[in-house]
Scaffold this motif. Structure first.
Motif, PDB file in Angstrom:
ATOM      1  N   LEU A   1      -0.912  10.109   3.902  1.00  0.00           N
ATOM      2  CA  LEU A   1       0.723  10.613   3.490  1.00  0.00           C
ATOM      3  C   LEU A   1       0.507   8.606   2.388  1.00  0.00           C
ATOM      4  CD1 LEU A   1       2.157  10.671   7.349  1.00  0.00           C
ATOM      5  CD2 LEU A   1       0.998  12.758   5.606  1.00  0.00           C
ATOM      6  N   LEU A   2       0.704   7.918   2.637  1.00  0.00           N
ATOM      7  CA  LEU A   2       1.142   7.324   1.710  1.00  0.00           C
ATOM      8  C   LEU A   2       1.009   7.707   0.260  1.00  0.00           C
ATOM      9  CD1 LEU A   2       1.544   3.756   3.904  1.00  0.00           C
ATOM     10  CD2 LEU A   2       3.209   5.303   3.109  1.00  0.00           C
ATOM     11  N   ALA A   3      -1.064   7.433  -0.333  1.00  0.00           N
ATOM     12  CA  ALA A   3      -1.297   7.895  -1.244  1.00  0.00           C
ATOM     13  C   ALA A   3      -0.955   9.389  -1.936  1.00  0.00           C
ATOM     14  CB  ALA A   3      -2.658   8.114  -1.284  1.00  0.00           C
ATOM     15  N   ALA A   4      -0.415  10.367  -1.099  1.00  0.00           N
ATOM     16  CA  ALA A   4       0.479  11.759  -1.612  1.00  0.00           C
ATOM     17  C   ALA A   4       1.494  11.610  -2.488  1.00  0.00           C
ATOM     18  CB  ALA A   4       0.887  12.475  -1.071  1.00  0.00           C
ATOM     19  N   ARG A   5       1.127  12.171  -3.457  1.00  0.00           N
ATOM     20  CA  ARG A   5       2.054  10.952  -4.797  1.00  0.00           C
ATOM     21  C   ARG A   5       3.376  12.353  -4.966  1.00  0.00           C
ATOM     22  NH1 ARG A   5      -2.391  11.226  -9.486  1.00  0.00           N
ATOM     23  NH2 ARG A   5      -3.468  12.139  -7.727  1.00  0.00           N
ATOM     24  N   ASN A   6       3.328  13.685  -3.835  1.00  0.00           N
ATOM     25  CA  ASN A   6       4.541  14.317  -3.442  1.00  0.00           C
ATOM     26  C   ASN A   6       5.178  14.432  -3.068  1.00  0.00           C
ATOM     27  OD1 ASN A   6       2.783  15.183  -1.955  1.00  0.00           O
ATOM     28  ND2 ASN A   6       3.364  17.089  -2.065  1.00  0.00           N
ATOM     29  N   ILE A   7       5.265  13.143  -1.644  1.00  0.00           N
ATOM     30  CA  ILE A   7       5.380  12.650  -1.549  1.00  0.00           C
ATOM     31  C   ILE A   7       6.192  11.142  -0.826  1.00  0.00           C
ATOM     32  CG2 ILE A   7       5.511  14.668   0.945  1.00  0.00           C
ATOM     33  CD1 ILE A   7       3.604  12.570   2.653  1.00  0.00           C
ATOM     34  N   ALA A   8       5.304  10.429  -1.596  1.00  0.00           N
ATOM     35  CA  ALA A   8       5.423   8.758  -1.902  1.00  0.00           C
ATOM     36  C   ALA A   8       6.066   8.937  -2.763  1.00  0.00           C
ATOM     37  CB  ALA A   8       4.421   7.915  -1.225  1.00  0.00           C
ATOM     38  N   PRO A   9       6.261   7.980  -3.201  1.00  0.00           N
ATOM     39  CA  PRO A   9       7.182   7.200  -5.038  1.00  0.00           C
ATOM     40  C   PRO A   9       6.156   6.495  -5.675  1.00  0.00           C
ATOM     41  CG  PRO A   9       8.246   5.785  -2.637  1.00  0.00           C
ATOM     42  CD  PRO A   9       7.813   6.489  -1.518  1.00  0.00           C
ATOM     43  N   TRP A  10       5.751   6.449  -6.404  1.00  0.00           N
ATOM     44  CA  TRP A  10       5.201   6.413  -7.442  1.00  0.00           C
ATOM     45  C   TRP A  10       4.290   5.139  -7.010  1.00  0.00           C
ATOM     46  CZ3 TRP A  10       5.285   2.248 -10.894  1.00  0.00           C
ATOM     47  CH2 TRP A  10       6.018   1.490 -11.095  1.00  0.00           C
ATOM     48  N   PHE A  11       5.709   4.107  -6.730  1.00  0.00           N
ATOM     49  CA  PHE A  11       5.206   2.575  -6.239  1.00  0.00           C
ATOM     50  C   PHE A  11       4.433   2.170  -5.831  1.00  0.00           C
ATOM     51  CE2 PHE A  11       9.584   3.143  -5.699  1.00  0.00           C
ATOM     52  CZ  PHE A  11       9.872   2.374  -4.926  1.00  0.00           C
ATOM     53  N   VAL A  12       4.416   3.254  -4.239  1.00  0.00           N
ATOM     54  CA  VAL A  12       3.586   2.952  -3.256  1.00  0.00           C
ATOM     55  C   VAL A  12       2.282   3.768  -3.316  1.00  0.00           C
ATOM     56  CG1 VAL A  12       3.446   3.832  -0.351  1.00  0.00           C
ATOM     57  CG2 VAL A  12       5.793   2.542  -1.637  1.00  0.00           C
ATOM     58  N   ALA A  13       2.109   5.198  -4.010  1.00  0.00           N
ATOM     59  CA  ALA A  13       1.532   5.821  -3.555  1.00  0.00           C
ATOM     60  C   ALA A  13       0.002   5.873  -4.508  1.00  0.00           C
ATOM     61  CB  ALA A  13       1.278   7.010  -4.535  1.00  0.00           C
ATOM     62  N   VAL A  14       0.350   4.566  -5.956  1.00  0.00           N
ATOM     63  CA  VAL A  14      -1.050   4.199  -6.598  1.00  0.00           C
ATOM     64  C   VAL A  14      -1.914   2.748  -6.209  1.00  0.00           C
ATOM     65  CG1 VAL A  14      -0.864   2.454  -8.971  1.00  0.00           C
ATOM     66  CG2 VAL A  14       0.630   4.986  -9.262  1.00  0.00           C
ATOM     67  N   PRO A  15      -0.738   1.745  -5.679  1.00  0.00           N
ATOM     68  CA  PRO A  15      -1.187   0.820  -4.822  1.00  0.00           C
ATOM     69  C   PRO A  15      -2.307   1.282  -3.317  1.00  0.00           C
ATOM     70  CG  PRO A  15       0.833   0.400  -4.375  1.00  0.00           C
ATOM     71  CD  PRO A  15       1.232   1.307  -5.252  1.00  0.00           C
ATOM     72  N   VAL A  16      -2.196   1.895  -2.700  1.00  0.00           N
ATOM     73  CA  VAL A  16      -2.486   2.624  -1.698  1.00  0.00           C
ATOM     74  C   VAL A  16      -3.995   3.871  -2.376  1.00  0.00           C
ATOM     75  CG1 VAL A  16      -2.605   4.674  -0.170  1.00  0.00           C
ATOM     76  CG2 VAL A  16      -0.371   2.515  -0.164  1.00  0.00           C
ATOM     77  N   ARG A  17      -3.323   4.545  -3.679  1.00  0.00           N
ATOM     78  CA  ARG A  17      -5.050   4.656  -4.215  1.00  0.00           C
ATOM     79  C   ARG A  17      -5.467   4.277  -4.393  1.00  0.00           C
ATOM     80  NH1 ARG A  17      -5.352  11.001  -5.878  1.00  0.00           N
ATOM     81  NH2 ARG A  17      -3.877  11.636  -4.744  1.00  0.00           N
ATOM     82  N   GLY A  18      -5.369   2.842  -5.257  1.00  0.00           N
ATOM     83  CA  GLY A  18      -6.319   1.717  -5.206  1.00  0.00           C
ATOM     84  C   GLY A  18      -7.207   1.367  -4.172  1.00  0.00           C
ATOM     85  N   PHE A  19      -6.658   1.468  -3.100  1.00  0.00           N
ATOM     86  CA  PHE A  19      -7.459   1.088  -2.583  1.00  0.00           C
ATOM     87  C   PHE A  19      -7.898   1.527  -1.563  1.00  0.00           C
ATOM     88  CE2 PHE A  19      -7.972   0.731   2.749  1.00  0.00           C
ATOM     89  CZ  PHE A  19      -8.033  -0.527   2.548  1.00  0.00           C
ATOM     90  N   ILE A  20      -7.556   2.941  -1.308  1.00  0.00           N
ATOM     91  CA  ILE A  20      -8.685   4.303  -0.894  1.00  0.00           C
ATOM     92  C   ILE A  20      -9.781   3.973  -1.881  1.00  0.00           C
ATOM     93  CG2 ILE A  20      -9.015   6.355  -0.664  1.00  0.00           C
ATOM     94  CD1 ILE A  20      -6.159   6.175  -0.490  1.00  0.00           C
ATOM     95  N   ALA A  21      -9.947   3.969  -2.954  1.00  0.00           N
ATOM     96  CA  ALA A  21     -10.298   3.212  -4.795  1.00  0.00           C
ATOM     97  C   ALA A  21     -12.260   2.496  -3.721  1.00  0.00           C
ATOM     98  CB  ALA A  21     -10.164   3.646  -5.854  1.00  0.00           C
ATOM     99  N   VAL A  22     -11.526   1.275  -3.676  1.00  0.00           N
ATOM    100  CA  VAL A  22     -12.078   0.418  -3.136  1.00  0.00           C
ATOM    101  C   VAL A  22     -12.846   0.509  -2.004  1.00  0.00           C
ATOM    102  CG1 VAL A  22     -12.118  -2.225  -2.456  1.00  0.00           C
ATOM    103  CG2 VAL A  22     -10.467  -1.667  -4.332  1.00  0.00           C
ATOM    104  N   CYS A  23     -12.644   1.160  -1.324  1.00  0.00           N
ATOM    105  CA  CYS A  23     -13.112   1.518  -0.171  1.00  0.00           C
ATOM    106  C   CYS A  23     -14.073   2.865  -0.299  1.00  0.00           C
ATOM    107  CB  CYS A  23     -11.289   2.424   1.072  1.00  0.00           C
ATOM    108  SG  CYS A  23     -11.185   1.231   1.550  1.00  0.00           S
ATOM    109  N   ARG A  24     -13.912   3.456  -1.485  1.00  0.00           N
ATOM    110  CA  ARG A  24     -15.259   4.770  -1.353  1.00  0.00           C
ATOM    111  C   ARG A  24     -16.421   3.930  -1.928  1.00  0.00           C
ATOM    112  NH1 ARG A  24     -13.715   8.517  -4.624  1.00  0.00           N
ATOM    113  NH2 ARG A  24     -14.853   9.633  -3.835  1.00  0.00           N
ATOM    114  N   SER A  25     -15.381   2.657  -2.965  1.00  0.00           N
ATOM    115  CA  SER A  25     -16.679   2.142  -4.512  1.00  0.00           C
ATOM    116  C   SER A  25     -17.886   1.686  -3.944  1.00  0.00           C
ATOM    117  CB  SER A  25     -15.904   0.858  -5.181  1.00  0.00           C
ATOM    118  OG  SER A  25     -15.609  -0.001  -4.606  1.00  0.00           O
ATOM    119  N   LEU A  26     -17.607   1.308  -3.179  1.00  0.00           N
ATOM    120  CA  LEU A  26     -19.300   0.242  -1.968  1.00  0.00           C
ATOM    121  C   LEU A  26     -19.948   1.366  -1.685  1.00  0.00           C
ATOM    122  CD1 LEU A  26     -17.955  -3.231  -2.501  1.00  0.00           C
ATOM    123  CD2 LEU A  26     -19.563  -1.922  -3.797  1.00  0.00           C
TER     124      LEU A  26
END
Length: 259
Positions: A92-117
């Protein structure tokens, strides 16, 4: 008529050059990795002798087998449950249509880190940090579950219709009410499908993380390989395949019941 019009199927020299370069690189990589027919023929012979030693399967130590399978099942269920609980707010925090960009962008970055390894690498890190055992396996697969479910859930939320959201806000609904009544009903079935798929994936992965010391049947399998106990290896592999087939059957029934 122009020359281009007369040649309806003109050759694409750029594509041909690309395919030629790819073929040359494949030949170069094959030579560098020493992938030869001689090695393959030797490997086929060794594989035949290995399979001969794996038959018939030896289920005499069924208690050890059942203990490892139960631990793998527990690791898969716990990590999936934790991954679902953590992925719901993250998505929910990573969805850019319901969360502000300054919240969605870092959350998406954290999700990408979880998927990177890869989860095995994450399991090795947790084994070093938490010690040997199922706790490291649960932690590693929880991270993997968060990376998968949260990403797909966020993308599903971004594809919803905003009309129910706007209507709920216009009616005076707060953030929580909007999420419960306007957002989640549109993505509930897809979120459930993501969770079931991740449970299937964690059932498979939980049998592997034990090889690096993170609990489950993988440790028993690795020990059997080191002892050259190939008939017991065969029994373990059959049990793993049976567990995965059973999980696939149950998840298929659940998906059919939700339609």
């Amino acid at each position: 008529m122009s020359a281009a019009a007369r040649r309806a199927f003109a050759p694409n020299w750029a594509a041909r050059a690309g395919f030629a370069a790819l073929a040359l690189y494949v030949a170069y990589a094959t030579a560098q990795l020493d992938l030869t027919w001689a090695r393959l023929s030797i490997g086929f012979g060794e594989a035949g002798r290995l399979f001969a030693r794996m038959l018939p399967p030896n289920f005499a130590r069924w208690e050890l087998l059942a203990e490892g399978m139960l631990e793998s099942l527990q690791i898969a269920v716990l990590s999936t449950a934790l991954g679902i609980l953590l992925s719901l707010p993250l998505g929910l925090l990573a969805a850019r249509n319901i969360a502000p960009w300054f919240v969605a962008v870092p959350v998406r970055g954290f999700i990408a880190v979880c998927r990177s390894l890869h989860y095995v690498i994450v399991a090795i890190l947790f084994v070093k940090a938490l010690g040997f055992g199922a706790l490291a396996g649960v932690a590693a697969l929880t991270v993997a579950s968060m990376g998968f479910i949260a990403k797909l859930f966020a993308e599903a939320v971004e594809e919803i219709s905003m009309k129910p959201v706007e209507a709920a806000r216009a009616a005076g609904g707060g953030t929580l009410a909007v999420l419960i009544h306007a957002v989640l009903p549109q993505v509930a079935s897809r979120f459930t499908g993501f969770c079931l798929y991740q449970l299937d994936s964690n059932l498979r992965n939980s049998t592997l993380v034990g090889i690096v010391g993170a609990g489950g049947i993988g440790g028993t399998l690795f020990a059997a390989f080191k002892r050259f106990d190939y008939d017991f290896v065969s029994a373990i592999l059959i049990a793993i395949i049976a567990l995965i087939f059973l999980a696939e059957l149950l998840s298929g029934r659940i998906r059919a019941a939700m339609r």
